[in-house]
Design an enzyme around this catalytic site. Sequence first.
Site, PDB file in Angstrom:
ATOM      1  N   ASP A  14     153.250  -0.831 141.774  1.00 23.26           N
ATOM      2  CA  ASP A  14     151.926  -0.248 142.037  1.00 23.26           C
ATOM      3  C   ASP A  14     150.886  -1.348 142.241  1.00 23.26           C
ATOM      4  O   ASP A  14     150.031  -1.255 143.129  1.00 23.26           O
ATOM      5  CB  ASP A  14     151.479   0.660 140.885  1.00 23.26           C
ATOM      6  CG  ASP A  14     152.194   1.998 140.873  1.00 23.26           C
ATOM      7  OD1 ASP A  14     152.716   2.425 141.930  1.00 23.26           O
ATOM      8  OD2 ASP A  14     152.222   2.633 139.797  1.00 23.26           O
ATOM      9  N   GLU A  15     150.947  -2.391 141.422  1.00 27.99           N
ATOM     10  CA  GLU A  15     150.019  -3.514 141.555  1.00 27.99           C
ATOM     11  C   GLU A  15     150.219  -4.233 142.883  1.00 27.99           C
ATOM     12  O   GLU A  15     149.257  -4.645 143.522  1.00 27.99           O
ATOM     13  CB  GLU A  15     150.170  -4.496 140.390  1.00 27.99           C
ATOM     14  CG  GLU A  15     149.648  -3.961 139.079  1.00 27.99           C
ATOM     15  CD  GLU A  15     148.163  -3.668 139.114  1.00 27.99           C
ATOM     16  OE1 GLU A  15     147.374  -4.558 139.477  1.00 27.99           O
ATOM     17  OE2 GLU A  15     147.784  -2.524 138.770  1.00 27.99           O
TER      18      GLU A  15
END
Length: 102
Positions: A14-15
Amino acid sequence: MFSKNYADSKWCLDELVKIMECEAEKGQKVFPIFYHVEPTEVRNQSGIYGEAFKNHKRNADEEKKKKIEEWRAALRKAGQLNGFHLQNGFHPKIELKVLDER
């Protein structure tokens, strides 16, 4: 820094999506470090990364399938960037070069 277990982490993936969005939208520099993984494994989600994605796909609903495609796209983009490939630990010159690039 892409490592052997990176693709197992939903949080890391996600990052990465956010990092690659900043690179595309704001022109921020991204310098990937491939630590004990081949850039092609990251780019193509093969090898260890392919296994991680098999696990992510298990019992994935439509929302998770969409997220998986975002992760794959971000890994493809990051895997195409010029970066550093480390196989035997950290190297002080590379660490300094990363800091100098800021």
